[in-house]
Design an enzyme around this catalytic site. Structure first.
Site, PDB file in Angstrom:
ATOM      1  N   THR A  74       0.834  -1.204   0.000  1.00 44.07           N
ATOM      2  CA  THR A  74       0.000   0.000   0.000  1.00 44.07           C
ATOM      3  C   THR A  74       0.872   1.258   0.000  1.00 44.07           C
ATOM      4  OG1 THR A  74      -1.798  -1.143   1.137  1.00 44.07           O
ATOM      5  CG2 THR A  74      -1.800   1.256   1.233  1.00 44.07           C
ATOM      6  N   ALA A 157      -9.653   2.542   6.060  1.00 46.36           N
ATOM      7  CA  ALA A 157     -10.187   1.179   6.078  1.00 46.36           C
ATOM      8  C   ALA A 157      -9.586   0.346   7.208  1.00 46.36           C
ATOM      9  CB  ALA A 157      -9.934   0.513   4.730  1.00 46.36           C
ATOM     10  N   THR A 228       2.215  -0.215  13.232  1.00 51.23           N
ATOM     11  CA  THR A 228       2.348  -1.211  12.169  1.00 51.23           C
ATOM     12  C   THR A 228       2.350  -0.532  10.803  1.00 51.23           C
ATOM     13  OG1 THR A 228      -0.064  -1.513  12.153  1.00 51.23           O
ATOM     14  CG2 THR A 228       1.232  -3.043  13.506  1.00 51.23           C
ATOM     15  N   ALA A 229       2.600   0.785  10.791  1.00 58.25           N
ATOM     16  CA  ALA A 229       2.522   1.557   9.546  1.00 58.25           C
ATOM     17  C   ALA A 229       3.904   1.763   8.936  1.00 58.25           C
ATOM     18  CB  ALA A 229       1.826   2.889   9.804  1.00 58.25           C
ATOM     19  N   ARG A 230       4.640   2.772   9.406  1.00 53.50           N
ATOM     20  CA  ARG A 230       5.992   3.059   8.926  1.00 53.50           C
ATOM     21  C   ARG A 230       6.845   3.525  10.096  1.00 53.50           C
ATOM     22  NH1 ARG A 230       4.795   0.518   5.168  1.00 53.50           N
ATOM     23  NH2 ARG A 230       4.949   0.990   2.931  1.00 53.50           N
ATOM     24  N   ASP A 254       5.966  -3.011  14.547  1.00 54.39           N
ATOM     25  CA  ASP A 254       6.222  -3.960  13.467  1.00 54.39           C
ATOM     26  C   ASP A 254       7.119  -3.336  12.406  1.00 54.39           C
ATOM     27  OD1 ASP A 254       5.669  -6.541  12.183  1.00 54.39           O
ATOM     28  OD2 ASP A 254       4.568  -5.376  10.682  1.00 54.39           O
ATOM     29  N   GLU A 259      14.836  -0.512   7.231  1.00 54.39           N
ATOM     30  CA  GLU A 259      14.541  -1.939   7.164  1.00 54.39           C
ATOM     31  C   GLU A 259      15.232  -2.582   5.962  1.00 54.39           C
ATOM     32  OE1 GLU A 259      10.041  -1.454   9.076  1.00 54.39           O
ATOM     33  OE2 GLU A 259      10.287  -2.046   6.973  1.00 54.39           O
ATOM     34  N   HIS A 280       8.232  -6.460  10.527  1.00 54.34           N
ATOM     35  CA  HIS A 280       7.373  -5.981   9.439  1.00 54.34           C
ATOM     36  C   HIS A 280       6.576  -7.130   8.819  1.00 54.34           C
ATOM     37  CE1 HIS A 280       6.989  -2.393   6.501  1.00 54.34           C
ATOM     38  NE2 HIS A 280       5.887  -3.124   6.467  1.00 54.34           N
ATOM     39  N   VAL A 281       5.872  -7.871   9.674  1.00 51.71           N
ATOM     40  CA  VAL A 281       5.092  -9.020   9.206  1.00 51.71           C
ATOM     41  C   VAL A 281       3.603  -8.895   9.511  1.00 51.71           C
ATOM     42  CG1 VAL A 281       6.988 -10.680   9.250  1.00 51.71           C
ATOM     43  CG2 VAL A 281       5.675 -10.259  11.345  1.00 51.71           C
ATOM     44  N   TRP A 283       1.369  -7.488   7.913  1.00 45.42           N
ATOM     45  CA  TRP A 283       0.619  -7.598   6.660  1.00 45.42           C
ATOM     46  C   TRP A 283       0.614  -9.012   6.090  1.00 45.42           C
ATOM     47  CZ3 TRP A 283       3.095  -9.047   2.019  1.00 45.42           C
ATOM     48  CH2 TRP A 283       4.493  -9.216   2.139  1.00 45.42           C
TER      49      TRP A 283
END
Length: 313
Positions: A74, A157, A228-230, A254, A259, A280-281, A283
């Site tokens: 995204t 969302a 959990t975004a950036r 996350d 990274e 970063h998992v 998603w």
């Protein structure tokens, strides 16, 4: 016409990537890191598939044949969109695929931190229970999830999906977003009244270090921050200090600023009972990754058909 498609970081997607329905040549590389590698691998391609490979202006200028960058995520902060637009390169992204996996990861981190699950599990492994004079011990504070207040920064969302789950668990939600909609509160209210804050906004110049020392001072001492975004949305040094000093109660991340953290990262390296870092998992459930892979090829096929989808300006 045969289109050349190159996937630069295939190992970032653990799913089946179906073959597009038009004439094409397809090449994939498990990972691509350097600008020279990017240019060499894309020099004859008109379609690039990427996840986290940086597509900066100096690289794009060397790729006159490129017409589409299909991002398998995204977030598109890895692409210099101004330069892409200047060259007539369409940028597409993935939308509405993580409607279960990210909210479930967020809820998991909330329970793990509010219930102190990780530090208690680690203490048992250290043998602390063996030494206890009673049947249990209270080395780490435990807070109920039900009855707590969840601040949601970014009420799109994902934010709404998390909000529904939180309300089902008996939590009160305080939604905030820069885009007007019914029922929102201001950012100050989120900071001062939330027991938990979860972040779901894109990383832009306006949102970089959205959370720093000033914001942590306004939060409850028992509050936890979920990201959990950036990674760049939070000042990591300020967060670490706030955790060590007890200015806030905990954090579940996350994502980190760089990274992978090849040169180390102060959050990844910290040994704190009130900090959880995952790689970063959030998603990456099997189901979500397959939805993402299918949509990625949908975007490519729609572009070739002259009807680009999920275009990012």
């Amino acid at each position: 016409m045969t289109h050349k498609i190159v996937f630069l970081d295939r190992e970032s997607l653990d799913a089946n990537v179906r073959a597009p329905s038009f004439p094409h040549e397809y090449v994939e590389h498990q990972s691509t890191w350097t600008p020279d590698e990017i240019v060499e691998r894309l020099k004859d391609a008109d379609i690039a598939l990427i996840n986290k490979v940086p597509m900066r202006a100096d690289v794009l200028k060397q790729l006159p044949k490129l017409k589409l960058i299909a991002v398998a995520a995204t977030g598109t902060d890895v692409v210099d969109k101004a330069q892409a637009k200047a060259q007539g390169i369409v940028v597409s992204n993935i939308r509405n695929y993580a409607f279960n996996t990210v909210p479930e990861h967020v809820i998991g981190l909330i329970f793990a931190l509010r219930r102190a699950i990780v530090p208690y599990a680690n203490s048992v492994k250290r043998g602390d229970w063996n030494k206890s004079q009673q049947f249990c011990y209270f080395d780490y504070p435990i807070y109920d999830v039900a009855g707590s207040t969840l601040g949601i920064v970014g009420y799109g969302a994902l934010g709404k999906s998390i909000g529904k789950r939180a309300e089902a668990l008996g939590m009160k939600i305080l939604p905030y977003d820069v885009f007007p909609q019914d029922g929102l509160v201001d950012f100050e209210t989120v900071l001062t009244q939330s027991d938990i804050i979860t972040i779901h906004v894109p990383l832009t110049p306006d949102t970089k270090n959205l959370f720093g020392a000033e914001q942590f001072k306004k939060m409850k001492n028992s509050a936890i921050l979920i990201n959990t975004a950036r990674g760049g949305l939070v000042d990591e040094a300020a967060l670490l200090e706030a955790l060590k000093s007890g200015e806030i109660g905990g954090a579940g991340f996350d994502v980190v600023a760089q990274e992978p953290p090849k040169d180390g990262n102060i959050l990844c390296d910290a040994d704190l009972p009130n900090l959880i870092v995952t790689p970063h998992v959030a998603w990456a459930s099997k189901q979500a990754m397959q939805i993402l892979a299918d949509q990625l090829i949908d975007n490519v096929e729609n572009f070739v058909a002259g009807k680009p989808s999920n275009v990012v300006e």
